[in-house]
Design a protein around this motif. Structure first.
Motif, mmCIF file in Angstrom:
data_model
loop_
_atom_site.group_PDB
_atom_site.id
_atom_site.type_symbol
_atom_site.label_atom_id
_atom_site.label_comp_id
_atom_site.label_asym_id
_atom_site.label_seq_id
_atom_site.Cartn_x
_atom_site.Cartn_y
_atom_site.Cartn_z
ATOM 1 N N ASP A 187 0.828 -1.206 0.000
ATOM 2 C CA ASP A 187 0.000 0.000 0.000
ATOM 3 C C ASP A 187 0.864 1.259 0.000
ATOM 4 O O ASP A 187 0.583 2.223 -0.721
ATOM 5 C CB ASP A 187 -0.938 0.013 1.203
ATOM 6 C CG ASP A 187 -2.031 -1.034 1.100
ATOM 7 O OD1 ASP A 187 -2.264 -1.548 -0.017
ATOM 8 O OD2 ASP A 187 -2.639 -1.345 2.141
ATOM 9 N N ASN A 188 1.929 1.256 0.800
ATOM 10 C CA ASN A 188 2.827 2.416 0.847
ATOM 11 C C ASN A 188 3.474 2.653 -0.511
ATOM 12 O O ASN A 188 3.589 3.787 -0.966
ATOM 13 C CB ASN A 188 3.896 2.223 1.912
ATOM 14 C CG ASN A 188 3.334 2.285 3.311
ATOM 15 O OD1 ASN A 188 2.244 2.798 3.539
ATOM 16 N ND2 ASN A 188 4.072 1.747 4.253
ATOM 17 N N TYR A 189 3.911 1.588 -1.163
ATOM 18 C CA TYR A 189 4.533 1.713 -2.480
ATOM 19 C C TYR A 189 3.526 2.277 -3.488
ATOM 20 O O TYR A 189 3.851 3.181 -4.257
ATOM 21 C CB TYR A 189 5.043 0.354 -2.966
ATOM 22 C CG TYR A 189 5.675 0.416 -4.330
ATOM 23 C CD1 TYR A 189 7.003 0.787 -4.481
ATOM 24 C CD2 TYR A 189 4.946 0.150 -5.486
ATOM 25 C CE1 TYR A 189 7.600 0.867 -5.725
ATOM 26 C CE2 TYR A 189 5.528 0.229 -6.736
ATOM 27 C CZ TYR A 189 6.849 0.580 -6.843
ATOM 28 O OH TYR A 189 7.421 0.678 -8.086
ATOM 29 N N ASN A 241 -2.092 11.179 -4.765
ATOM 30 C CA ASN A 241 -1.931 10.886 -3.349
ATOM 31 C C ASN A 241 -0.950 11.867 -2.709
ATOM 32 O O ASN A 241 0.008 12.303 -3.337
ATOM 33 C CB ASN A 241 -1.431 9.444 -3.196
ATOM 34 C CG ASN A 241 -1.576 8.936 -1.789
ATOM 35 O OD1 ASN A 241 -0.888 9.402 -0.908
ATOM 36 N ND2 ASN A 241 -2.483 7.990 -1.594
ATOM 37 N N LYS A 242 -1.182 12.187 -1.428
ATOM 38 C CA LYS A 242 -0.300 13.111 -0.706
ATOM 39 C C LYS A 242 1.112 12.545 -0.565
ATOM 40 O O LYS A 242 2.082 13.291 -0.583
ATOM 41 C CB LYS A 242 -0.859 13.384 0.685
ATOM 42 C CG LYS A 242 -2.101 14.225 0.702
ATOM 43 C CD LYS A 242 -2.567 14.445 2.125
ATOM 44 C CE LYS A 242 -3.892 15.161 2.161
ATOM 45 N NZ LYS A 242 -4.380 15.320 3.536
ATOM 46 N N ALA A 243 1.227 11.237 -0.427
ATOM 47 C CA ALA A 243 2.542 10.621 -0.267
ATOM 48 C C ALA A 243 3.378 10.810 -1.532
ATOM 49 O O ALA A 243 4.598 10.951 -1.460
ATOM 50 C CB ALA A 243 2.403 9.134 0.043
ATOM 51 N N ASP A 297 6.895 12.761 -1.463
ATOM 52 C CA ASP A 297 8.091 12.077 -1.948
ATOM 53 C C ASP A 297 8.782 12.901 -3.031
ATOM 54 O O ASP A 297 9.997 13.025 -3.049
ATOM 55 C CB ASP A 297 7.723 10.693 -2.481
ATOM 56 C CG ASP A 297 8.925 9.893 -2.922
ATOM 57 O OD1 ASP A 297 9.879 9.779 -2.134
ATOM 58 O OD2 ASP A 297 8.914 9.389 -4.058
ATOM 59 N N LYS A 298 7.973 13.498 -3.909
ATOM 60 C CA LYS A 298 8.524 14.322 -4.989
ATOM 61 C C LYS A 298 9.251 15.548 -4.419
ATOM 62 O O LYS A 298 10.375 15.858 -4.830
ATOM 63 C CB LYS A 298 7.398 14.751 -5.919
ATOM 64 C CG LYS A 298 7.850 15.447 -7.165
ATOM 65 C CD LYS A 298 6.667 15.723 -8.078
ATOM 66 C CE LYS A 298 7.094 16.423 -9.328
ATOM 67 N NZ LYS A 298 5.968 16.731 -10.202
#
Length: 68
Positions: free
Chosen positions: A18-20, A28-30, A34-35
């Protein structure tokens, strides 16, 4: 044979999968976090690369011998 993109469910937990997926989904906010993290670490790595360091003896250090 070209490598596959993604993560195997045989070697990773559901949470890891799910994290990947979250980090590779532009909605997605993640993904945006990450960017931004990649951009900030690239810029800081670039400035560290350009810094010059004097690798001489610092105050209080010695080469390990005593010259009395």
């Amino acid at each position: 044979m070209a490598g596959k993109k993604g993560v195997s469910s045989k070697t990773h937990t559901k949470q890891q999968l799910d994290n990947y997926a979250n980090q590779h989904n532009p909605n997605n906010k993640a993904y945006t976090a990450d960017k931004q993290n990649r951009i900030s670490t690239k810029s800081s790595a670039r400035t560290k690369k350009n810094e010059k360091y004097d690798i001489g003896i610092l105050d209080g250090e010695s080469y390990g011998w005593c010259d009395d």
